[in-house]
Each structure stands twice: as C-alpha cells, then as structure tokens.
Design a protein around this motif. Structure first.
Motif, PDB file in Angstrom:
ATOM      1  N   LEU A  91       0.755   2.192  -1.898  1.00  0.00           N
ATOM      2  CA  LEU A  91       0.910   0.870  -2.545  1.00  0.00           C
ATOM      3  C   LEU A  91       1.040  -0.310  -1.617  1.00  0.00           C
ATOM      4  CD1 LEU A  91       1.568  -1.013  -5.036  1.00  0.00           C
ATOM      5  CD2 LEU A  91       3.862  -0.285  -4.831  1.00  0.00           C
ATOM      6  N   ILE A  92       1.777  -0.062  -0.636  1.00  0.00           N
ATOM      7  CA  ILE A  92       2.018  -0.987   0.280  1.00  0.00           C
ATOM      8  C   ILE A  92       0.928  -1.680   0.973  1.00  0.00           C
ATOM      9  CG2 ILE A  92       3.156  -1.561   2.437  1.00  0.00           C
ATOM     10  CD1 ILE A  92       5.517   0.144   1.612  1.00  0.00           C
ATOM     11  N   THR A  93      -0.207  -0.855   1.507  1.00  0.00           N
ATOM     12  CA  THR A  93      -1.295  -0.902   2.101  1.00  0.00           C
ATOM     13  C   THR A  93      -2.289  -1.566   1.114  1.00  0.00           C
ATOM     14  OG1 THR A  93      -2.031   1.357   1.993  1.00  0.00           O
ATOM     15  CG2 THR A  93      -0.987   0.539   4.098  1.00  0.00           C
ATOM     16  N   ALA A  94      -2.241  -1.058  -0.065  1.00  0.00           N
ATOM     17  CA  ALA A  94      -3.056  -1.626  -1.009  1.00  0.00           C
ATOM     18  C   ALA A  94      -3.162  -2.992  -1.411  1.00  0.00           C
ATOM     19  CB  ALA A  94      -3.213  -0.703  -2.401  1.00  0.00           C
ATOM     20  N   LEU A  95      -1.641  -3.365  -1.518  1.00  0.00           N
ATOM     21  CA  LEU A  95      -1.326  -4.510  -1.758  1.00  0.00           C
ATOM     22  C   LEU A  95      -1.670  -5.724  -0.684  1.00  0.00           C
ATOM     23  CD1 LEU A  95       2.147  -4.132  -3.521  1.00  0.00           C
ATOM     24  CD2 LEU A  95       0.288  -5.496  -4.533  1.00  0.00           C
ATOM     25  N   ALA A  96      -1.413  -5.162   0.763  1.00  0.00           N
ATOM     26  CA  ALA A  96      -1.614  -5.995   1.833  1.00  0.00           C
ATOM     27  C   ALA A  96      -3.167  -6.301   1.831  1.00  0.00           C
ATOM     28  CB  ALA A  96      -1.180  -5.336   3.101  1.00  0.00           C
ATOM     29  N   ARG A  97      -3.887  -5.367   1.514  1.00  0.00           N
ATOM     30  CA  ARG A  97      -5.464  -5.510   1.708  1.00  0.00           C
ATOM     31  C   ARG A  97      -6.067  -6.086   0.437  1.00  0.00           C
ATOM     32  NH1 ARG A  97      -5.895   0.115   3.192  1.00  0.00           N
ATOM     33  NH2 ARG A  97      -5.631   1.564   0.906  1.00  0.00           N
ATOM     34  N   ALA A  98      -5.399  -6.251  -0.686  1.00  0.00           N
ATOM     35  CA  ALA A  98      -5.842  -6.462  -2.009  1.00  0.00           C
ATOM     36  C   ALA A  98      -6.869  -7.671  -2.010  1.00  0.00           C
ATOM     37  CB  ALA A  98      -4.901  -6.644  -3.132  1.00  0.00           C
ATOM     38  N   LYS A  99      -8.135  -7.631  -2.688  1.00  0.00           N
ATOM     39  CA  LYS A  99      -8.908  -8.573  -2.803  1.00  0.00           C
ATOM     40  C   LYS A  99      -9.102  -9.094  -4.214  1.00  0.00           C
ATOM     41  CE  LYS A  99     -12.255  -6.396   0.530  1.00  0.00           C
ATOM     42  NZ  LYS A  99     -13.518  -6.002   0.671  1.00  0.00           N
ATOM     43  N   THR A 100      -8.355  -8.210  -5.325  1.00  0.00           N
ATOM     44  CA  THR A 100      -8.359  -8.912  -6.593  1.00  0.00           C
ATOM     45  C   THR A 100      -6.927  -9.459  -6.584  1.00  0.00           C
ATOM     46  OG1 THR A 100      -9.675  -6.876  -7.316  1.00  0.00           O
ATOM     47  CG2 THR A 100      -8.291  -8.086  -9.114  1.00  0.00           C
ATOM     48  N   VAL A 115      11.170  -5.813  -4.455  1.00  0.00           N
ATOM     49  CA  VAL A 115      11.058  -7.233  -4.388  1.00  0.00           C
ATOM     50  C   VAL A 115       9.920  -7.371  -3.241  1.00  0.00           C
ATOM     51  CG1 VAL A 115      12.454  -8.940  -2.883  1.00  0.00           C
ATOM     52  CG2 VAL A 115      13.501  -7.555  -4.566  1.00  0.00           C
ATOM     53  N   THR A 116       9.765  -6.526  -2.086  1.00  0.00           N
ATOM     54  CA  THR A 116       8.633  -6.796  -1.159  1.00  0.00           C
ATOM     55  C   THR A 116       7.469  -6.840  -1.587  1.00  0.00           C
ATOM     56  OG1 THR A 116       8.648  -4.328  -0.351  1.00  0.00           O
ATOM     57  CG2 THR A 116      10.449  -5.992   0.666  1.00  0.00           C
ATOM     58  N   MET A 117       7.231  -6.199  -2.804  1.00  0.00           N
ATOM     59  CA  MET A 117       5.718  -6.154  -3.081  1.00  0.00           C
ATOM     60  C   MET A 117       5.236  -7.446  -3.963  1.00  0.00           C
ATOM     61  SD  MET A 117       6.363  -3.786  -6.570  1.00  0.00           S
ATOM     62  CE  MET A 117       4.539  -3.829  -7.207  1.00  0.00           C
ATOM     63  N   LEU A 118       6.442  -8.145  -4.400  1.00  0.00           N
ATOM     64  CA  LEU A 118       6.228  -9.589  -4.974  1.00  0.00           C
ATOM     65  C   LEU A 118       5.777 -10.378  -4.074  1.00  0.00           C
ATOM     66  CD1 LEU A 118       9.298  -9.626  -7.148  1.00  0.00           C
ATOM     67  CD2 LEU A 118       7.118  -8.598  -7.882  1.00  0.00           C
ATOM     68  N   LEU A 119       6.086 -10.383  -2.698  1.00  0.00           N
ATOM     69  CA  LEU A 119       5.407 -11.017  -1.601  1.00  0.00           C
ATOM     70  C   LEU A 119       4.092 -10.791  -1.289  1.00  0.00           C
ATOM     71  CD1 LEU A 119       8.391 -10.516   0.522  1.00  0.00           C
ATOM     72  CD2 LEU A 119       8.307 -12.557  -0.957  1.00  0.00           C
ATOM     73  N   HIS A 120       3.324  -9.924  -1.864  1.00  0.00           N
ATOM     74  CA  HIS A 120       1.787  -9.748  -1.924  1.00  0.00           C
ATOM     75  C   HIS A 120       1.322 -10.106  -3.256  1.00  0.00           C
ATOM     76  CE1 HIS A 120       1.958  -7.718   2.044  1.00  0.00           C
ATOM     77  NE2 HIS A 120       2.970  -7.281   1.840  1.00  0.00           N
ATOM     78  N   CYS A 121       2.018 -10.528  -4.162  1.00  0.00           N
ATOM     79  CA  CYS A 121       1.542 -10.830  -5.329  1.00  0.00           C
ATOM     80  C   CYS A 121       0.953 -12.558  -5.416  1.00  0.00           C
ATOM     81  CB  CYS A 121       2.234 -10.567  -6.564  1.00  0.00           C
ATOM     82  SG  CYS A 121       2.625  -8.842  -6.886  1.00  0.00           S
ATOM     83  N   ASP A 122      -0.036 -12.801  -6.047  1.00  0.00           N
ATOM     84  CA  ASP A 122      -0.389 -14.327  -6.240  1.00  0.00           C
ATOM     85  C   ASP A 122       0.185 -15.049  -7.090  1.00  0.00           C
ATOM     86  OD1 ASP A 122      -2.822 -13.697  -4.228  1.00  0.00           O
ATOM     87  OD2 ASP A 122      -3.242 -12.343  -5.776  1.00  0.00           O
TER      88      ASP A 122
END
Length: 266
Positions: A91-100, A115-122
């Motif tokens: 999940l962590i790496t998918a969020l970091a490189r997410a194109k969508t 919480v930390t996943m939210l920092l990769h959300c747009d």
C-alpha cells in the motif's frame, strides 16, 4: 482480494472501502495488498479516473494490527525472519507512485499508517471530531510511508515532531487548519462530500489531471525515503525496545525503556 475491502467502480471513481469495523478496520496483510494492487492497476483501466478510499464503521483505521508487529518481533512473521509484516509496503509504495488521483474520507480515529497514507492523497475530507495519531515512537518504531518528509512539509517540524515523538493527537478541525485535510465536516457528511469531490475530479481531462499530479509530487524521493525508513523500521521492530513496548501494551502498563536500552547490543 478480501472481503475486508469492498471494491466498487462507477462514474469514473474506483471506491475502496475498508470493511473490518469489528476490528476498527485494523489492516491485515490481505487488506494492504488489495488496496495497493487496486491503486497500482488503476492507470490501466480507462473507466477509472479517480480513487476514493473510505471506511465502514465508526473508525477510519486503527492501522496495523499490533499482534502482527509482536509476532515479527519474536521472529514469527511470514518470512520467519522477524521482518516487518510485508503487506504494508504494498500500500505504501503504491500510494507513493500513484498516477491516479486519490481522495480520502476519514471518520473517527486514524492511527499510524491511517494518518501517513493521507499525506499521499490529493484530497482529504475529514470529520470534525476525528482524531489522528502517529504513535510510532511510543511503540519504539519510526515513521513510515515517507512521512518523515511529507508530514513536516505539510505542518512544520515542531508539530510533526510532537505527533511522532510525543504521540500528540490531532483533531479533524486541526487537520483541516494545518493542511492535512481539505475540509472538516460533520461526520455524516464526510463520505458524501468526498464522493462528490472524486466525481468532480473524474470529470476533468484525465491526461491534464495526471500530469498535474505528477508535477506536484516527488515520487522518486518518497520511494527512496520509504526504503530508508523501512530499514530503520525493521531494525526497531526486532529490538528489545519494541519487545518491551508491545509487552507493555498487551499488559496495559507503562513501558520501561531504561531496561530495554540496557539490553541493546553494543
């Protein structure tokens, strides 16, 4: 796939709903991998132009199940080598490189990777009474998901240090004021507002949106930091400090890290 993540696609939006409310949506390895794979595969699906992450129940996610961490500390992880439970990295790496583009709807508590996943959300929409905590140091661990970069960049060093090291909680209202979230709302409105935002993103020119997201993010830097954090995380996960932290949590007592420190190798 897992029944603990509901996957739905409509109106250009891929909705991923954490569905383990009886366990406060604590993330299993299968849940990590299901969400991570969905994010990775989204660019190949022309019918997906935005991703919405939400949760059923009264809590967004309790983060990783501490029993997994305790087992890894004892060398009982899936690899048998005491490594960090590996599903999290999917999940962590998918969020970091997410194109969508990724939109999140957060209610109740969000802990650790929640919480930390939210920092990769747009875009992030959060309940006013939500509570965000990153208790990594309290568990003798270290930040992950490149949050040692992304959180200070978002809210400043002093606030980030207090969240990481002192374990200070942040309310939904504070999260919006500090820039972790776009908007704090009454809990019953969060998913509705997040869905509307996701559909609005999905209606925009997809190539222009994807390029804009790419230009705004430093994916390679985040991925490199994830590797660096991961090495420290794995080392700490095996440490006497972590063993004491997990035991204290299970026994509902205050940990004694002075004794743990004396057991550290020279």
């Amino acid at each position: 796939m897992t029944e603990h993540v509901l996957v739905e696609k409509s109106g250009g939006v891929l909705t991923l709903t954490l569905n383990r409310p009886e366990k406060k949506n604590a993330l299993t390895r299968a849940m990590y991998e299901t969400v991570g794979s969905a994010i990775d595969n989204a660019p190949d699906d022309p019918d997906v132009r935005c991703i919405l992450i939400q949760a059923n129940g009264d809590m967004f996610t309790a983060g990783n199940d501490l029993s997994d961490f305790a087992a890894a500390n004892r060398g009982e992880g899936p690899s048998g080598e005491g490594d960090r439970p590996r599903g999290g990295s999917a999940l962590i790496t998918a969020l970091a490189r997410a194109k969508t583009p990724v939109v999140a709807a957060v209610q109740g508590r969000a802990v650790g990777v929640g919480v930390t996943m939210l920092l990769h959300c747009d875009l992030v929409f959060i309940a006013e009474d939500a509570l965000l905590t990153t208790p990594f140091v309290n568990l003798a661990l270290v930040p992950e998901a490149a949050s040692s970069i992304t959180l200070p960049a978002r809210i400043g060093h002093a606030r980030a240090f207090a969240m990481f090291v002192l374990g200070e909680a942040v309310t939904g209202k504070q999260a919006a004021e500090w820039g972790i979230a776009n908007l704090a709302l009454p809990a019953g409105e969060v998913q509705i507002r997040a869905r509307a935002a996701a559909e609005a993103v999905a209606s925009k020119p997809p190539a222009a949106v994807a390029i804009t997201k790419q230009l705004m993010r430093e994916s390679e830097r985040y991925l490199a930091r994830i590797q660096e954090e991961g090495a420290h995380f794995t080392a700490q996960l095996k440490s006497p400090e972590a063993r004491e932290a997990f035991a204290a949590f299970a026994e509902k007592r205050q940990p004694d890290f002075s004794n743990a420190a004396r057991k550290e190798p020279a």
